[in-house]
Motif scaffolding. Sequence first.
Motif: not given
Length: 84
Positions: A43-47, A4-8, A71-73, A10-16
């Motif tokens: 995105l890959i660099n972020f991850l 759940k934390d990872a999803k939030l 991505l979260v999985r 990653i989602q925050k990164y993509l939106v912002e």
Amino acid sequence: MSKKDAKLEIQKYLVETHLVKFQKKNQNLLKSGLLDSFGIVELINFLEKKYRIKVSNLDLQKSGFFTLENLVRYVDKKTRLKER
């Protein structure tokens, strides 16, 4: 870190960072045009930096890799393997 934390995060990164607006569950970020090739690289660099993982070329070729859920999985699996 929970899924759940990872999803939030990653989602925050993509939106912002990329102004992604999710319209459907399991929406492919690449095929839908929400991210271009430069966005994918970022995105890959972020991850890799955020979760201290290495994203392989083989993993990128997997069908459906670029959905938020997948991505979260992926991050969850890679971080769990790293903890061993």
